[in-house]
Design an enzyme around this catalytic site. Structure first.
Site, mmCIF file in Angstrom:
data_model
loop_
_atom_site.group_PDB
_atom_site.id
_atom_site.type_symbol
_atom_site.label_atom_id
_atom_site.label_comp_id
_atom_site.label_asym_id
_atom_site.label_seq_id
_atom_site.Cartn_x
_atom_site.Cartn_y
_atom_site.Cartn_z
ATOM 1 N N GLN A 1 4.876 10.884 33.729
ATOM 2 C CA GLN A 1 4.027 10.262 34.866
ATOM 3 C C GLN A 1 4.454 9.085 35.475
ATOM 4 O OE1 GLN A 1 -0.145 10.916 34.820
ATOM 5 N NE2 GLN A 1 -0.116 12.008 32.953
ATOM 6 N N ARG B 1 0.698 -1.364 -0.024
ATOM 7 C CA ARG B 1 0.038 -0.034 -0.020
ATOM 8 C C ARG B 1 0.707 1.363 -0.051
ATOM 9 N NH1 ARG B 1 -5.425 0.885 2.649
ATOM 10 N NH2 ARG B 1 -4.321 1.416 4.515
ATOM 11 N N ASN C 1 3.639 11.180 28.082
ATOM 12 C CA ASN C 1 2.962 11.575 27.164
ATOM 13 C C ASN C 1 3.380 12.720 26.358
ATOM 14 O OD1 ASN C 1 0.992 9.823 26.538
ATOM 15 N ND2 ASN C 1 -0.466 10.641 27.818
ATOM 16 N N CYS D 1 6.210 24.709 36.083
ATOM 17 C CA CYS D 1 7.475 25.536 36.217
ATOM 18 C C CYS D 1 8.072 25.714 37.826
ATOM 19 C CB CYS D 1 7.200 27.010 35.296
ATOM 20 S SG CYS D 1 7.760 26.887 33.698
ATOM 21 N N HIS E 1 7.805 16.587 30.903
ATOM 22 C CA HIS E 1 7.445 16.044 32.015
ATOM 23 C C HIS E 1 6.665 14.605 31.812
ATOM 24 C CE1 HIS E 1 3.457 17.353 30.461
ATOM 25 N NE2 HIS E 1 2.894 16.316 31.300
ATOM 26 N N HIS F 1 5.698 21.661 29.161
ATOM 27 C CA HIS F 1 6.670 21.687 29.957
ATOM 28 C C HIS F 1 6.934 20.081 30.079
ATOM 29 C CE1 HIS F 1 8.872 23.468 33.516
ATOM 30 N NE2 HIS F 1 9.243 22.101 33.604
ATOM 31 N N GLN G 1 -2.888 -2.749 12.130
ATOM 32 C CA GLN G 1 -2.538 -2.577 10.477
ATOM 33 C C GLN G 1 -1.564 -1.508 10.303
ATOM 34 O OE1 GLN G 1 -3.308 -0.434 7.962
ATOM 35 N NE2 GLN G 1 -2.520 -1.635 6.482
ATOM 36 N N LYS H 1 -1.233 8.622 12.314
ATOM 37 C CA LYS H 1 -2.032 7.440 11.960
ATOM 38 C C LYS H 1 -3.173 7.414 12.913
ATOM 39 C CE LYS H 1 -1.569 2.407 12.651
ATOM 40 N NZ LYS H 1 -2.190 2.033 11.212
ATOM 41 N N PHE H 2 -4.211 6.979 12.560
ATOM 42 C CA PHE H 2 -5.464 6.747 13.627
ATOM 43 C C PHE H 2 -5.666 5.281 13.733
ATOM 44 C CE2 PHE H 2 -6.217 10.885 12.072
ATOM 45 C CZ PHE H 2 -6.625 11.567 13.248
ATOM 46 N N CYS I 1 2.655 28.452 33.771
ATOM 47 C CA CYS I 1 2.322 26.978 33.465
ATOM 48 C C CYS I 1 2.559 26.380 34.927
ATOM 49 C CB CYS I 1 4.166 26.430 32.867
ATOM 50 S SG CYS I 1 4.515 24.806 33.039
ATOM 51 N N HIS J 1 12.656 -2.979 29.548
ATOM 52 C CA HIS J 1 12.881 -2.305 27.999
ATOM 53 C C HIS J 1 11.721 -1.057 28.035
ATOM 54 C CE1 HIS J 1 9.476 -5.275 27.698
ATOM 55 N NE2 HIS J 1 8.913 -4.452 27.019
ATOM 56 N N SER K 1 -0.997 17.611 28.534
ATOM 57 C CA SER K 1 -1.806 18.869 28.678
ATOM 58 C C SER K 1 -0.860 20.067 28.816
ATOM 59 C CB SER K 1 -2.556 18.586 30.079
ATOM 60 O OG SER K 1 -1.430 18.184 31.032
ATOM 61 N N GLY L 1 -2.589 14.040 23.710
ATOM 62 C CA GLY L 1 -3.378 14.310 24.847
ATOM 63 C C GLY L 1 -2.596 14.918 25.980
ATOM 64 N N HIS M 1 11.206 25.242 31.019
ATOM 65 C CA HIS M 1 9.955 25.040 30.286
ATOM 66 C C HIS M 1 10.058 24.716 28.495
ATOM 67 C CE1 HIS M 1 5.597 25.615 29.593
ATOM 68 N NE2 HIS M 1 5.871 26.450 28.695
ATOM 69 N N HIS N 1 8.819 -0.739 30.662
ATOM 70 C CA HIS N 1 8.022 -2.126 31.232
ATOM 71 C C HIS N 1 9.024 -2.649 32.075
ATOM 72 C CE1 HIS N 1 4.469 -2.178 28.642
ATOM 73 N NE2 HIS N 1 3.763 -2.068 29.871
ATOM 74 N N ASP O 1 -2.343 15.778 41.427
ATOM 75 C CA ASP O 1 -3.290 16.578 42.069
ATOM 76 C C ASP O 1 -4.662 16.169 41.633
ATOM 77 O OD1 ASP O 1 -1.491 18.383 43.420
ATOM 78 O OD2 ASP O 1 -1.277 19.373 41.711
HETATM 79 P P1 H2U Z 1 -0.135 14.988 31.142
HETATM 80 O O1 H2U Z 1 0.340 16.233 30.249
HETATM 81 O O2 H2U Z 1 0.252 13.683 30.550
HETATM 82 O O3 H2U Z 1 -1.744 14.996 31.196
HETATM 83 O O4 H2U Z 1 0.316 14.954 32.846
HETATM 84 C C1 H2U Z 1 0.003 16.213 33.278
HETATM 85 C C2 H2U Z 1 -0.593 15.746 34.641
HETATM 86 O O5 H2U Z 1 -0.629 16.796 35.609
HETATM 87 C C3 H2U Z 1 -2.066 15.342 34.755
HETATM 88 O O6 H2U Z 1 -2.186 14.046 34.911
HETATM 89 C C4 H2U Z 1 -1.531 16.725 36.585
HETATM 90 C C5 H2U Z 1 -2.817 16.190 35.598
HETATM 91 O O7 H2U Z 1 -3.692 15.487 36.441
HETATM 92 N N1 H2U Z 1 -1.781 18.143 36.993
HETATM 93 C C6 H2U Z 1 -1.677 18.191 38.311
HETATM 94 O O8 H2U Z 1 -1.327 17.098 39.072
HETATM 95 N N2 H2U Z 1 -1.594 19.448 39.043
HETATM 96 C C7 H2U Z 1 -2.108 20.703 38.340
HETATM 97 O O9 H2U Z 1 -2.098 21.631 38.805
HETATM 98 C C8 H2U Z 1 -2.093 20.592 36.663
HETATM 99 C C9 H2U Z 1 -2.118 19.326 36.247
#
Ligand code: H2U
Length: 347
Positions: free
Chosen positions: A169, A28, A154, A55, A167, A165, A324, A312-313, A52, A297, A162, A160, A114, A282, A78
């Site tokens: 998780q 393809r 992420n 920060c 960071h 900066h 695929q 890609k979706f 931010c 890894h 947010s 997605g 930042h 993992h 939070d």
């Molecule tokens: P993501 O950008 O991967 O969503 O991670 C940012 C995380 O920061 C998100 O899980 C947290 C959100 O819940 N957060 C706080 O803990 N405190 C805040 O003041 C804003 C966002």
């Protein structure tokens, strides 16, 4: 009828780590592309953003304030998805089943700056990130109710994320989540049968073939796995069979930081953009067992396909059938090998 060519014919590949199959349609990639190809316009970010929440010195949700941190900074999320005091009871009502799931969610700032992303950070600062991951895996894993620690990042709005900066998780919880369970099962079965780690043997084969290697150093190899689903999916595998990052020697720590930088620079250079992805480490469960079968890894799942904006979706057939892909893992590795090793912003 000619024999099967993995470069020309539709075929399915097995993900030996999960036991799942994926569909590959290399023919393809020869079709004409009429979709959008946009040049990305990247906003220049300041080193410090007063708005931010990650920060140094700034306020977060719930009235918390970040200290004036200078390296990495870790805090409890939070808006945590998991809570340590969640009840652990099981719920069963006919076919309806549920289990209480206690856990801890943390956010880790990779740098006070930042404007940076992992590939733009110095190796010495990435070593600081690796050390923080090691510390968190050990501390969270030693909590009596925590049996699995998931470190991830992420990156990019498209994933997605947010906040730009730098960071990631960490989610620590009582149960091993599904992906970790699948990988545990496959590695266990292989180790039981052969007495060797699945990824040691896989790495050996990949190093002989050289088709999917992107870069390597004395202690780590970065490659596009044979069963890659995402267009530029990649893995970093330690050469030494180790269960978790806590076992890294000082030299291996440096080598991991260096290959993290090297691979993510190549990602950015593919489309000359801050390459979005989800990255996860993992490792063996933290349930007090030895888990010799585990070979830790790092996996990267980046969604970009043809440009900085065409992704890609995973929809349609992928939702109802199985994942695929068109461009092969071998082609993706070749593209990643062929971009400069130096970050495009610094050339
Ligand atoms: P993501 O950008 O991967 O969503 O991670 C940012 C995380 O920061 C998100 O899980 C947290 C959100 O819940 N957060 C706080 O803990 N405190 C805040 O003041 C804003 C966002």
């Amino acid at each position: 009828m000619p024999g099967l060519s993995l470069h020309d014919h539709p075929h399915r590949r097995l993900n030996i780590l999960t036991g799942e199959w994926i569909l590959v349609s290399p023919h393809r990639t020869k079709r004409p592309w009429q979709g959008k190809v946009e040049k990305s316009v990247e906003a220049v970010r300041p080193d410090y953003d007063p708005g931010c929440y990650l920060c140094p010195g700034n306020e977060r949700a719930g009235g918390f304030s970040n200290p004036d941190y200078t390296g990495t900074y870790v805090f409890t999320n939070d808006f945590a998805a998991l809570l340590p005091d969640a009840p652990t009871q099981s719920f069963e009502q006919g076919l309806l089943m549920a289990e209480g799931e206690p856990g801890i969610c943390k956010v880790i700032c990779f740098s006070p700056n930042h404007a940076l992303t992992l590939p733009e950070m110095e190796v010495k600062d990435l070593v600081g990130v690796v050390e923080t991951w090691q510390r968190e895996y050990a501390d969270l894993g030693s909590q009596p109710f925590v049996n699995h620690v998931q470190i991830f990042e992420n990156k990019g709005e498209i994933m997605g994320c947010s906040n730009p900066h730098p960071h990631g998780q960490i989610w620590a919880q009582a149960s091993a989540p599904m992906e970790a369970q699948k990988k545990g099962r496959q590695q266990r079965a292989y180790f039981k049968k052969s007495g060797r780690s699945l990824l040691s043997d896989y790495l050996k084969q990949e190093l002989q073939l050289k088709e999917r290697i992107v870069l390597d150093n004395e202690h780590f190899v970065a490659l596009t796995p044979f069963w890659a689903v995402w267009p530029f999916e990649a893995m970093i595998i330690p050469r030494r069979h180790m269960q978790h990052i806590g076992q890294l020697t000082e030299e291996e720590q440096q080598a991991f930081a260096a290959i993290l930088q090297g691979l993510t620079i190549r990602f950015d250079n593919i489309f000359e953009t801050a390459f979005p992805y989800s990255m996860g480490i993992h490792q063996s469960p933290t349930d007090g067992q030895a888990h010799e079968e585990w070979h830790w890894h790092t996996s990267f799942y980046p969604p970009l396909l043809r440009s900085a904006s065409v992704k890609k979706f995973m929809v349609g057939y992928e939702m109802f059938g199985e994942p695929q892909r068109d461009i092969t893992a071998e082609k993706a590795a070749e593209m990643l090998r062929n971009v400069p090793a130096q970050h495009y912003k610094k050339i």
